[in-house]
Write a protein that holds these residues in place. Structure first.
Motif, PDB file in Angstrom:
ATOM      1  N   GLY A   1      33.445  53.330  24.953  1.00  0.00           N
ATOM      2  CA  GLY A   1      34.719  53.743  25.538  1.00  0.00           C
ATOM      3  C   GLY A   1      34.612  53.914  27.041  1.00  0.00           C
ATOM      4  N   VAL A   2      35.702  53.573  27.749  1.00  0.00           N
ATOM      5  CA  VAL A   2      35.710  53.624  29.213  1.00  0.00           C
ATOM      6  C   VAL A   2      36.861  54.486  29.706  1.00  0.00           C
ATOM      7  N   GLN A   3      36.593  55.329  30.694  1.00  0.00           N
ATOM      8  CA  GLN A   3      37.655  56.085  31.366  1.00  0.00           C
ATOM      9  C   GLN A   3      37.460  56.005  32.874  1.00  0.00           C
ATOM     10  N   PRO A   4      38.554  56.188  33.636  1.00  0.00           N
ATOM     11  CA  PRO A   4      38.411  56.247  35.096  1.00  0.00           C
ATOM     12  C   PRO A   4      37.804  57.587  35.501  1.00  0.00           C
ATOM     13  N   GLU A   5      37.010  57.592  36.568  1.00  0.00           N
ATOM     14  CA  GLU A   5      36.370  58.845  37.003  1.00  0.00           C
ATOM     15  C   GLU A   5      37.376  59.963  37.223  1.00  0.00           C
ATOM     16  N   GLY A   6      38.585  59.600  37.696  1.00  0.00           N
ATOM     17  CA  GLY A   6      39.601  60.611  37.987  1.00  0.00           C
ATOM     18  C   GLY A   6      40.258  61.198  36.749  1.00  0.00           C
ATOM     19  N   CYS A   7      39.873  60.730  35.577  1.00  0.00           N
ATOM     20  CA  CYS A   7      40.398  61.281  34.325  1.00  0.00           C
ATOM     21  C   CYS A   7      39.443  60.867  33.204  1.00  0.00           C
ATOM     22  N   ALA A   8      38.335  61.592  33.096  1.00  0.00           N
ATOM     23  CA  ALA A   8      37.291  61.162  32.151  1.00  0.00           C
ATOM     24  C   ALA A   8      36.822  62.285  31.225  1.00  0.00           C
ATOM     25  N   PRO A   9      37.753  63.019  30.617  1.00  0.00           N
ATOM     26  CA  PRO A   9      37.312  64.156  29.786  1.00  0.00           C
ATOM     27  C   PRO A   9      36.469  63.734  28.582  1.00  0.00           C
ATOM     28  N   ILE A  10      36.732  62.557  28.018  1.00  0.00           N
ATOM     29  CA  ILE A  10      35.959  62.137  26.834  1.00  0.00           C
ATOM     30  C   ILE A  10      34.540  61.732  27.258  1.00  0.00           C
ATOM     31  N   VAL A  11      34.448  61.019  28.376  1.00  0.00           N
ATOM     32  CA  VAL A  11      33.130  60.597  28.879  1.00  0.00           C
ATOM     33  C   VAL A  11      32.294  61.823  29.249  1.00  0.00           C
ATOM     34  N   LYS A  12      32.952  62.830  29.863  1.00  0.00           N
ATOM     35  CA  LYS A  12      32.226  64.064  30.220  1.00  0.00           C
ATOM     36  C   LYS A  12      31.655  64.718  28.976  1.00  0.00           C
ATOM     37  N   ALA A  13      32.463  64.810  27.928  1.00  0.00           N
ATOM     38  CA  ALA A  13      32.002  65.433  26.674  1.00  0.00           C
ATOM     39  C   ALA A  13      30.838  64.634  26.090  1.00  0.00           C
ATOM     40  N   TYR A  14      30.936  63.310  26.176  1.00  0.00           N
ATOM     41  CA  TYR A  14      29.851  62.461  25.666  1.00  0.00           C
ATOM     42  C   TYR A  14      28.562  62.743  26.436  1.00  0.00           C
ATOM     43  N   ASN A  15      28.671  62.786  27.760  1.00  0.00           N
ATOM     44  CA  ASN A  15      27.471  62.965  28.581  1.00  0.00           C
ATOM     45  C   ASN A  15      26.844  64.344  28.402  1.00  0.00           C
TER      46      ASN A  15
ATOM     47  N   GLU B   1      35.656  50.522  41.718  1.00  0.00           N
ATOM     48  CA  GLU B   1      35.042  49.623  40.734  1.00  0.00           C
ATOM     49  C   GLU B   1      36.109  48.968  39.852  1.00  0.00           C
ATOM     50  N   ILE B   2      37.180  49.708  39.567  1.00  0.00           N
ATOM     51  CA  ILE B   2      38.273  49.158  38.751  1.00  0.00           C
ATOM     52  C   ILE B   2      38.921  47.963  39.461  1.00  0.00           C
ATOM     53  N   VAL B   3      39.196  48.131  40.762  1.00  0.00           N
ATOM     54  CA  VAL B   3      39.807  47.021  41.519  1.00  0.00           C
ATOM     55  C   VAL B   3      38.858  45.821  41.548  1.00  0.00           C
ATOM     56  N   GLU B   4      37.564  46.095  41.734  1.00  0.00           N
ATOM     57  CA  GLU B   4      36.592  44.990  41.718  1.00  0.00           C
ATOM     58  C   GLU B   4      36.573  44.310  40.349  1.00  0.00           C
ATOM     59  N   GLY B   5      36.722  45.108  39.301  1.00  0.00           N
ATOM     60  CA  GLY B   5      36.778  44.559  37.940  1.00  0.00           C
ATOM     61  C   GLY B   5      37.989  43.662  37.750  1.00  0.00           C
ATOM     62  N   ILE B   6      39.137  44.092  38.279  1.00  0.00           N
ATOM     63  CA  ILE B   6      40.359  43.282  38.185  1.00  0.00           C
ATOM     64  C   ILE B   6      40.135  41.934  38.864  1.00  0.00           C
ATOM     65  N   LYS B   7      39.564  41.996  40.073  1.00  0.00           N
ATOM     66  CA  LYS B   7      39.344  40.762  40.851  1.00  0.00           C
ATOM     67  C   LYS B   7      38.346  39.844  40.164  1.00  0.00           C
ATOM     68  N   LEU B   8      37.273  40.419  39.671  1.00  0.00           N
ATOM     69  CA  LEU B   8      36.229  39.623  39.030  1.00  0.00           C
ATOM     70  C   LEU B   8      36.793  38.878  37.813  1.00  0.00           C
ATOM     71  N   LEU B   9      37.552  39.581  36.987  1.00  0.00           N
ATOM     72  CA  LEU B   9      38.127  38.966  35.787  1.00  0.00           C
ATOM     73  C   LEU B   9      39.113  37.860  36.170  1.00  0.00           C
ATOM     74  N   ALA B  10      39.922  38.123  37.192  1.00  0.00           N
ATOM     75  CA  ALA B  10      40.915  37.135  37.622  1.00  0.00           C
ATOM     76  C   ALA B  10      40.231  35.888  38.175  1.00  0.00           C
TER      77      ALA B  10
ATOM     78  N   GLY C   1      40.731  46.315  34.270  1.00  0.00           N
ATOM     79  CA  GLY C   1      39.720  46.325  35.329  1.00  0.00           C
ATOM     80  C   GLY C   1      38.623  47.334  35.006  1.00  0.00           C
ATOM     81  N   ALA C   2      39.008  48.456  34.387  1.00  0.00           N
ATOM     82  CA  ALA C   2      38.034  49.490  34.016  1.00  0.00           C
ATOM     83  C   ALA C   2      37.072  48.949  32.962  1.00  0.00           C
ATOM     84  N   THR C   3      37.596  48.212  31.996  1.00  0.00           N
ATOM     85  CA  THR C   3      36.739  47.628  30.956  1.00  0.00           C
ATOM     86  C   THR C   3      35.710  46.697  31.573  1.00  0.00           C
ATOM     87  N   ILE C   4      36.165  45.853  32.493  1.00  0.00           N
ATOM     88  CA  ILE C   4      35.251  44.888  33.110  1.00  0.00           C
ATOM     89  C   ILE C   4      34.235  45.610  34.001  1.00  0.00           C
TER      90      ILE C   4
END
Ligand SMILES: *Cc1c(COP(=O)(O)O)cnc(C)c1O
Ligand SMILES: [Zn+2]
Length: 406
Positions: free
Chosen positions: A262-276, A324-333, A345-348
């Motif tokens: 699962g992926v979340q943005p750093e500015g809203c990552a409560p699930i990732v925080k709990a995982y870590n 990183e999200i914007v870079e992900g969008i560009k890379l995929l495109a 973009g977050a997934t990529i």
């Protein structure tokens, strides 16, 4: 469909308009009558090219209630150029940017609005981080039902325009998605409206399972080793995981040993925080701050279940920065010709992190879920777009321009 069953205490209920257990307030899941099913791989040949090809595994009793906008049956791309850029060998992109309203939310909305018809419900709606608004509004339009939508005031303007064109009543609130969600729960009590992701949630979430079914079918019933999924409430991740397990339970695919990340943005990552921090609860956060507005849920309703799915499957949880999200969008495109919104973009971006750190190995067969279209969120790219000078329509001017940019 057999019943609804509480995910916490196991209490069962007849299939009705109900989302929460009376005994323990746990969420309810749809239980199917698998004994009465005879499905094999051949069964799906020649069926509709939408998520409704899986109607046997969806909670609709009478096919005449189906609202068909052709949600689902989206492409699965063998993404060789992106794979090569990241040092991977077997990479697929599930491209849900091309759904009828341009996000995966058409899947749960299609099922929920069809179920609303089955329950003879007269008004539907949803609180939304953006994409569910248009998905619900479009399906409600096709069903001929009025639709009320509650959104945070600061979502992408195009998502509001789109939903309002389908005829929905839109209410913007001064606050976050969690505030919109609370207001919706109260409005449902007060006016009896059925909010698809609250009042019809057990049925709604079933629509997203088809993202697992399609990937299996498109890979000739050989599921990937690892899938990467963006998370807001966590419902999508849980549904995809359940979908893979359901197919293997039915014997349509080999024993399920898929890893789900699962992926979340750093500015809203409560699930990732709990995982870590190895917690089994998810601490809500107050003020999400990210360009990935469709992932900005500070108090994720299915957070603990997403955590469980990730851990049970031996996947991982990753957060990525807006940059990183914007870079992900560009890379995929640039590598694959797919223009995604920040959730994609977050997934990529997460894929790239995992490939770089060796957490995904070169030979692993990976599928990334790209869940929304970039045309709906152009403001996320502000500051990252190239400056484009306007030149005279003359060859000489073109030559000068090419010299400057070379
Ligand atoms: C809603 C949404 C998600 C996350 O869905 P949840 O089920 O709330 O976790 C991911 N991507 C996009 C584009 C979305 O709109
Ligand atoms: Zn219960």
């Amino acid at each position: 469909m057999k019943a609804l069953r509480c995910r916490e205490c196991g209490e069962t209920y007849p299939p009705a308009r109900r989302a929460i257990c009376e005994e323990c307030f746990g969420p309810l899941d749809v239980v199917y009558n698998y004994e009465g099913l005879s499905l094999d791989r051949e069964s799906f040949r020649g069926r509709r090219k939408s998520l409704w090809r899986y109607i046997d595994l969806l909670p609709i009793e009478d096919p005449s209630n189906i609202i068909e906008l052709n949600a689902g049956f989206t492409p699965l791309h063998n993404s060789k150029r992106l794979a090569e850029a990241l040092g991977l060998k077997n990479l697929y992109i599930k491209d849900d940017t091309v759904n009828p309203t341009y996000s995966f939310k058409d899947r749960p909305a299609a099922v929920a609005v069809s179920k609303a018809l089955e329950f003879n419900i007269k008004v539907v709606g949803c609180p939304s981080t953006g994409n569910l608004a248009a998905a619900t509004a479009a399906h409600a339009a096709k069903a001929g039902l009025p639709c009320y939508i509650i959104v945070p005031y600061d979502i992408e303007p195009l998502k509001v325009v789109q939903a309002s064109m389908y005829g929905a009543e839109i209410v913007k609130v001064k606050g976050t998605y969690d505030d919109a969600n609370r207001l919706a729960a109260q409005a449902s009590e007060e006016y009896g409206w059925a909010f698809v992701n609250i009042d019809l949630r057990p049925y709604y979430v079933e629509g997203s399972k088809t993202l697992a079914f399609e990937v299996c079918e498109q890979l000739d019933w050989e599921p990937p080793d690892h899938v990467i999924v963006p998370m807001a409430s966590g419902a999508l991740l849980c549904a995809i995981y359940r979908g893979f397990k359901e197919l293997s339970g039915l014997g349509l695919t080999p024993r399920c040993r898929i890893k789900i990340t699962g992926v979340q943005p750093e500015g809203c990552a409560p699930i990732v925080k709990a995982y870590n921090s190895k917690d089994s609860y998810v601490m809500p956060m107050d003020k999400p701050d990210t360009i990935a507005k469709s992932l900005a849920i500070g108090d994720p309703g299915d957070g603990i279940y997403a955590l469980k799915s990730i851990r049970e499957s031996s996947g991982t949880a990753v957060s990525v920065s807006d940059k990183e999200i914007v870079e992900g969008i560009k890379l995929l495109a640039r590598k694959e010709g797919i223009f995604a919104e920040p959730a994609g973009g977050a997934t990529i971006a997460a894929l790239r992190k995992l490939a770089d750190s060796g957490l995904i190995s070169r030979d692993e067969h990976v599928t990334c879920y790209v869940t929304g279209n970039g045309l709906k969120t152009v403001e996320a790219l502000e500051g990252s777009l190239p400056y484009l000078p306007v030149i005279e329509p003359k060859l000489e001017a073109l030559r000068r321009l090419l010299e400057v940019t070379a």
